[in-house]
Structure formats: C-alpha cells, structure tokens
Write a protein that holds these residues in place. Sequence first.
Motif, short mmCIF file in Angstrom:
data_model
loop_
_atom_site.label_atom_id
_atom_site.label_comp_id
_atom_site.label_asym_id
_atom_site.label_seq_id
_atom_site.Cartn_x
_atom_site.Cartn_y
_atom_site.Cartn_z
N UNK A 76 0.72 -0.88 -0.15
CA UNK A 76 -0.23 -0.31 0.70
C UNK A 76 0.76 1.17 0.45
N UNK A 77 0.50 2.25 -0.96
CA UNK A 77 1.48 3.14 -1.36
C UNK A 77 1.05 4.35 0.53
N UNK A 78 2.19 4.66 1.01
CA UNK A 78 2.05 4.81 2.43
C UNK A 78 1.74 6.29 2.60
N UNK A 82 4.85 8.79 -7.67
CA UNK A 82 5.20 8.14 -8.75
C UNK A 82 6.13 7.10 -8.89
N UNK A 83 5.01 5.95 -9.79
CA UNK A 83 5.99 4.81 -10.04
C UNK A 83 5.59 3.87 -11.67
N UNK A 84 7.13 4.07 -11.83
CA UNK A 84 6.71 3.82 -13.74
C UNK A 84 6.10 5.22 -14.55
N UNK A 85 5.87 6.93 -14.45
CA UNK A 85 5.46 7.34 -14.94
C UNK A 85 4.21 7.14 -14.57
N UNK A 86 3.42 6.88 -13.79
CA UNK A 86 2.21 7.06 -13.46
C UNK A 86 1.73 7.04 -11.44
N UNK A 87 0.24 8.26 -11.84
CA UNK A 87 0.63 8.68 -10.33
C UNK A 87 0.19 7.65 -9.66
N UNK A 88 0.38 7.26 -8.21
CA UNK A 88 0.14 6.66 -7.29
C UNK A 88 -0.65 7.42 -6.28
N UNK A 89 -1.27 7.37 -6.04
CA UNK A 89 -2.05 7.64 -5.38
C UNK A 89 -2.38 7.09 -3.73
N UNK A 90 -1.80 8.78 -3.16
CA UNK A 90 -2.37 7.71 -1.30
C UNK A 90 -2.94 6.77 -0.89
N UNK A 91 -2.61 5.42 -0.20
CA UNK A 91 -3.96 4.47 0.08
C UNK A 91 -4.23 3.14 -0.69
N UNK A 92 -3.09 3.58 -2.50
CA UNK A 92 -3.65 2.66 -3.15
C UNK A 92 -2.63 0.66 -3.17
N UNK A 93 -3.69 0.49 -3.03
CA UNK A 93 -2.05 -1.21 -3.37
C UNK A 93 -2.01 -1.49 -4.41
N UNK A 94 -0.55 -2.10 -4.02
CA UNK A 94 0.12 -1.84 -5.61
C UNK A 94 0.11 -3.76 -5.66
#
Length: 207
Positions: A76-78, A82-94
């Motif tokens: 989970x993004x704390x 940005x990961x691989x050019x993608x914006x990952x909001x806080x709380x996203x499960x990866x």
Amino acid sequence: MLLAGTDTSVVTIEWAMSALLNHPEKLDKARAEIDNFIGNNRLVNESDLSKLPYLQNIILETFRLFPAAPLLVPHEASADCMLGGYDIPQGTIILINAWAIHRDPLVWDDPISFNPERFEGAGEVGPTKLLPFGMGRRSCPGMGLANRVVGLALVSLIQCFEWQRIGDDLIDLTEGEGLSMPKLTPLEAMCKARDVLHKVLVEPTRN
C-alpha cells in the motif's frame, strides 16, 4: 510462515527438476560440478552450497522463469508517489507481477529459455530484474531459508539419483492455478540410485 515457506519451496523444486529433465545437458553439467567438488564418498552438506556456482545459477533461473509467488505480496502506498510514470495516490494497493518482469524481453535476453548460464560471471541478475522475494525493506523474510532449503533438496536429488523422463515427450511446463504457481500436471519421472547413495547409506549398514 511455515505453510507458505513449505509450499513455495516444494513448488520451486518441482519446477527446477522439470526444467532440468527437459534439458538433460544442464542436469549433467550440474551433476558433474557436484561430483567434482563433493566426490563419491560423502553426501552434500549445507555448507557446500555456496561452492557450487552452477547449481546456484539453476536456482536463480528457476526463480526467474517459475516464481512461486508470481504476484508479490500486495503493498500500500503510504504517500502520493509516481511509479513508472504513473501517479499513485496514497492508499493505493499495488501488485507487482514478478512473472511478467522475469519474462520481459526488454529486460532479459531470450527470456523464455531456461538458461542458467545467463547468471555466470556478472550475469544478468540485478535487484530490480530478479525479484522472486520482492525487494527492499518489505522483501520476504524467508529468502535466506528458501535458498538453503531449495538448494539442499535440489543438490541432494541430483547427487543421489540418476533422472530420466518417463517417455520421449518433454515435461509439460504449463502453469496451474493457486496462490503459489504449481504445475498444471504434477511431475512424474524415473530415477535410479547412484553409487554414492549405496556407498554412504547402504554399505555401512552391512558392516
């Protein structure tokens, strides 16, 4: 932890033996390395594993082609990142698809082939290329144990037995379903005890 470690180790050993039976020349190369280093008067010990580089290459290649956990443990993004050019909001499960990364032709040369030699010398291994246990602070805590268990079991099977496929057909390498990645068709093979097994285990009982 014991259940997860047991299942993934068993699956990995089965994949390794399946790949070696489909490539008998690599099985012979591993056996020759073991015989040259260990000899025929004793069984392999855990302390021998680090001195068998080709065996280690086989294990790495098995981890690459057949990761027991093809989708790594969810993270989970704390914080926003940005990961691989993608914006990952806080709380996203990866979920990381290790299987796809390990077979990506942009990352590996001839990625579908079982080729332990790719890891010789500097090799192709890298912390962001080969990640069957994840990476960083959240990597699998059982990595060291898994390497030892898989290594000791695999080297014992190779040292103590001659192996052959049941028929002329190659071993089916189709993946099955599960949290780990089992074979769709369980491995069946023929084996015959080698002289070292008779010498170490059978002969002393007769004396």
